[in-house]
Design a protein around this motif. Structure first.
Motif, PDB file in Angstrom:
ATOM      1  N   MET A 229       5.284 -76.277 -91.034  1.00 20.59           N
ATOM      2  CA  MET A 229       4.703 -75.495 -89.942  1.00 20.59           C
ATOM      3  C   MET A 229       4.798 -73.992 -90.154  1.00 20.59           C
ATOM      4  O   MET A 229       4.116 -73.230 -89.467  1.00 20.59           O
ATOM      5  N   VAL A 230       5.596 -73.551 -91.104  1.00 19.17           N
ATOM      6  CA  VAL A 230       5.609 -72.121 -91.445  1.00 19.17           C
ATOM      7  C   VAL A 230       4.232 -71.706 -91.953  1.00 19.17           C
ATOM      8  O   VAL A 230       3.687 -70.650 -91.573  1.00 19.17           O
ATOM      9  N   HIS A 231       3.630 -72.527 -92.785  1.00 16.05           N
ATOM     10  CA  HIS A 231       2.318 -72.205 -93.355  1.00 16.05           C
ATOM     11  C   HIS A 231       1.211 -72.348 -92.316  1.00 16.05           C
ATOM     12  O   HIS A 231       0.280 -71.543 -92.273  1.00 16.05           O
ATOM     13  N   VAL A 232       1.321 -73.362 -91.474  1.00 13.34           N
ATOM     14  CA  VAL A 232       0.348 -73.523 -90.402  1.00 13.34           C
ATOM     15  C   VAL A 232       0.451 -72.357 -89.427  1.00 13.34           C
ATOM     16  O   VAL A 232      -0.559 -71.852 -88.925  1.00 13.34           O
ATOM     17  N   ALA A 233       1.679 -71.898 -89.184  1.00 13.23           N
ATOM     18  CA  ALA A 233       1.883 -70.763 -88.277  1.00 13.23           C
ATOM     19  C   ALA A 233       1.230 -69.491 -88.814  1.00 13.23           C
ATOM     20  O   ALA A 233       0.637 -68.720 -88.055  1.00 13.23           O
ATOM     21  N   LEU A 234       1.330 -69.266 -90.116  1.00  9.67           N
ATOM     22  CA  LEU A 234       0.694 -68.079 -90.696  1.00  9.67           C
ATOM     23  C   LEU A 234      -0.810 -68.090 -90.446  1.00  9.67           C
ATOM     24  O   LEU A 234      -1.409 -67.059 -90.134  1.00  9.67           O
ATOM     25  N   ALA A 235      -1.429 -69.271 -90.569  1.00  5.11           N
ATOM     26  CA  ALA A 235      -2.864 -69.379 -90.308  1.00  5.11           C
ATOM     27  C   ALA A 235      -3.165 -69.156 -88.834  1.00  5.11           C
ATOM     28  O   ALA A 235      -4.137 -68.472 -88.478  1.00  5.11           O
ATOM     29  N   GLY A 236      -2.322 -69.723 -87.950  1.00  4.94           N
ATOM     30  CA  GLY A 236      -2.541 -69.546 -86.522  1.00  4.94           C
ATOM     31  C   GLY A 236      -2.383 -68.099 -86.087  1.00  4.94           C
ATOM     32  O   GLY A 236      -3.141 -67.603 -85.244  1.00  4.94           O
ATOM     33  N   ILE A 237      -1.408 -67.418 -86.661  1.00  2.00           N
ATOM     34  CA  ILE A 237      -1.216 -65.999 -86.346  1.00  2.00           C
ATOM     35  C   ILE A 237      -2.427 -65.187 -86.785  1.00  2.00           C
ATOM     36  O   ILE A 237      -2.922 -64.314 -86.055  1.00  2.00           O
ATOM     37  N   ALA A 238      -2.932 -65.484 -87.981  1.00  2.00           N
ATOM     38  CA  ALA A 238      -4.108 -64.767 -88.480  1.00  2.00           C
ATOM     39  C   ALA A 238      -5.309 -64.996 -87.569  1.00  2.00           C
ATOM     40  O   ALA A 238      -6.089 -64.066 -87.302  1.00  2.00           O
ATOM     41  N   ASP A 239      -5.477 -66.214 -87.069  1.00  2.00           N
ATOM     42  CA  ASP A 239      -6.610 -66.524 -86.196  1.00  2.00           C
ATOM     43  C   ASP A 239      -6.484 -65.874 -84.830  1.00  2.00           C
ATOM     44  O   ASP A 239      -7.486 -65.597 -84.167  1.00  2.00           O
ATOM     45  N   SER A 240      -5.251 -65.639 -84.378  1.00  2.00           N
ATOM     46  CA  SER A 240      -5.033 -65.162 -83.008  1.00  2.00           C
ATOM     47  C   SER A 240      -5.295 -63.675 -82.831  1.00  2.00           C
ATOM     48  O   SER A 240      -5.601 -63.226 -81.727  1.00  2.00           O
ATOM     49  N   GLY A 241      -5.117 -62.903 -83.900  1.00  2.00           N
ATOM     50  CA  GLY A 241      -5.208 -61.458 -83.772  1.00  2.00           C
ATOM     51  C   GLY A 241      -3.976 -60.832 -83.158  1.00  2.00           C
ATOM     52  O   GLY A 241      -3.933 -59.624 -82.897  1.00  2.00           O
ATOM     53  N   VAL A 242      -2.940 -61.626 -82.933  1.00  2.00           N
ATOM     54  CA  VAL A 242      -1.681 -61.143 -82.346  1.00  2.00           C
ATOM     55  C   VAL A 242      -0.732 -60.742 -83.471  1.00  2.00           C
ATOM     56  O   VAL A 242      -0.620 -61.451 -84.481  1.00  2.00           O
ATOM     57  N   ASP A 243      -0.045 -59.626 -83.297  1.00  2.00           N
ATOM     58  CA  ASP A 243       0.911 -59.153 -84.310  1.00  2.00           C
ATOM     59  C   ASP A 243       2.232 -59.880 -84.110  1.00  2.00           C
ATOM     60  O   ASP A 243       3.178 -59.342 -83.522  1.00  2.00           O
ATOM     61  N   GLU A 329      -3.812 -70.215 -79.504  1.00  2.00           N
ATOM     62  CA  GLU A 329      -3.978 -70.224 -78.045  1.00  2.00           C
ATOM     63  C   GLU A 329      -2.661 -69.870 -77.350  1.00  2.00           C
ATOM     64  O   GLU A 329      -2.656 -69.129 -76.354  1.00  2.00           O
ATOM     65  N   ALA A 330      -1.550 -70.383 -77.857  1.00  2.00           N
ATOM     66  CA  ALA A 330      -0.248 -70.080 -77.261  1.00  2.00           C
ATOM     67  C   ALA A 330       0.100 -68.603 -77.416  1.00  2.00           C
ATOM     68  O   ALA A 330       0.654 -67.983 -76.494  1.00  2.00           O
ATOM     69  N   LEU A 331      -0.217 -68.031 -78.570  1.00  2.14           N
ATOM     70  CA  LEU A 331       0.065 -66.611 -78.789  1.00  2.14           C
ATOM     71  C   LEU A 331      -0.761 -65.744 -77.832  1.00  2.14           C
ATOM     72  O   LEU A 331      -0.257 -64.762 -77.269  1.00  2.14           O
ATOM     73  N   LYS A 332      -2.005 -66.111 -77.626  1.00  2.00           N
ATOM     74  CA  LYS A 332      -2.850 -65.357 -76.702  1.00  2.00           C
ATOM     75  C   LYS A 332      -2.346 -65.495 -75.267  1.00  2.00           C
ATOM     76  O   LYS A 332      -2.385 -64.516 -74.496  1.00  2.00           O
ATOM     77  N   ARG A 333      -1.873 -66.694 -74.897  1.00  6.64           N
ATOM     78  CA  ARG A 333      -1.295 -66.876 -73.558  1.00  6.64           C
ATOM     79  C   ARG A 333      -0.092 -65.968 -73.350  1.00  6.64           C
ATOM     80  O   ARG A 333       0.083 -65.365 -72.285  1.00  6.64           O
TER      81      ARG A 333
END
Length: 338
Positions: A229-243, A329-333
């Motif tokens: 999930m570390v690698h999946v998280a990197l992709a999710g962070i990139a998609d979210s636009g959240v720092d 979605e969670a990061l944006k929330r």
């Protein structure tokens, strides 16, 4: 340095320890002549002989019981359970014997054993080859639980686990054995080639148990993850636009709570990301620990993104597997709270 995938890095760690310490030996189902179903023990029996690397009957309880006896005698056994799903027949041995041996003997005996096992989903292994049982080990006082996310850490953590004087459950995310995984089935990376953490020293080195790594620095949200999930998280962070700042826990027991607290106090927000079922998962413990230590710094509720509360579904594996979209979605929330 040599470029390695996770399998090669783990094999290198075992090779180093077999050569370095005559008390180290490896056993389990198909680990000898065949070299393991995922080839982690490939050619080790050929190199060190059938007394140092050997096959066992299909008896997980027997495998772990034998390891405990060897450890008490002074050896350092590395026992493989072919899939983490199969470990439950040995759970009583781990809980009632291995985890308690040092305490119940007043320090006269210990169980310096390492139990390796592939775990997690993503390879369409079905319900009996895909589970993530890390929380049931984390609950047991006396057991350490380690989950690497990359080849460099995998080798260093495995050597540290074998050298540890207490029992270590070493869970190997099989989805990233051959390459990092970003959570998108149509863009699976097939190799670790070119990945910075694929450069692995050939000799002996350790990565300390209980020390997390900052996989990505950020200022707005802290993401806690481990393994695949570390690698999946990197992709999710990139998609979210959240720092977001991403913490790779590396081991969940012992847990590097200081690194977690420092990050959450900096960002004011926390999202926990793991593959196992949400209810009773290790994320619940992480959430409680963060709330207890960082309450005055939190600017949004702690969120958990995890697997569904159901048996691992073979036909709907990609719906179950927490992907980049759900994390984004969670990061944006989290950022909606000011």
């Amino acid at each position: 340095m040599t470029a390695m995938n996770l399998i090669q890095a783990l094999n290198s760690a075992l090779d180093v320890m077999l050569e370095h310490d005559p008390n180290v030996l490896i056993f389990g189902e198909d680990v000898g002549y065949f070299g393991g179903v995922f080839r982690v023990t490939d050619k080790l029996q050929e190199k060190y002989g059938a007394t140092r690397c050997f096959d066992t009957p299909i008896s997980e309880g027997g495998i772990i019981a034998t390891a405990i006896g060897m450890g008490a005698y002074g050896l350092r056994p590395v026992a493989e359970i072919q899939f983490a799903d199969y470990i439950l027949p040995a759970y009583d041995q781990l809980v009632s014997e291995a985890a308690r041996l040092r305490y119940r003997s007043g320090g006269e005996f210990s169980a310096p054993i390492t139990v390796r096992s592939p775990y997690g989903g993503g390879i369409f292994g079905g319900q009996t080859h895909s589970q993530s049982p890390e929380a049931i080990f984390a609950h047991v006082t006396g057991l350490k639980t380690v989950i690497p996310s990359n080849p460099y850490d995998a080798k260093g953590l495995l050597i540290a686990a074998i050298e540890c004087d207490d029992p270590v459950i070493f869970l190997e995310p099989k989805r990233i054995y051959n390459g990092p995984f970003d959570g998108r089935p149509d863009t699976q990376v097939k190799t670790w080639a070119g990945h910075p953490q694929a450069d692995v020293p050939e000799g002996h080195y350790t990565v300390p148990l209980g020390k997390a790594a900052i996989a990505r620095e950020g200022d707005e949200v802290t993401v806690l993850a481990y393994g695949t999930m570390v690698h999946v998280a990197l992709a999710g962070i990139a998609d979210s636009g959240v720092d977001a700042e991403l913490i790779d826990l590396r081991s969940i027991v012992p847990l590097d709570i200081d690194t977690i607290v420092a990050s959450v106090k900096k960002t004011g927000r926390c999202v926990i990301f793991h593959e196992a079922s949400r209810f009773g998962g290790f994320g619940a413990e992480l959430s409680a620990l963060v709330q207890e230590r960082c309450f005055d710094h939190l600017q949004s509720p702690i969120d958990r993104v995890a697997g569904w509360d159901m048996p691992y579904p073979h036909a709907f594996e990609w719906d179950y597997f927490p992907g980049p979209r759900r994390l984004a979605e969670a990061l944006k929330r989290a950022m909606e709270y000011n």
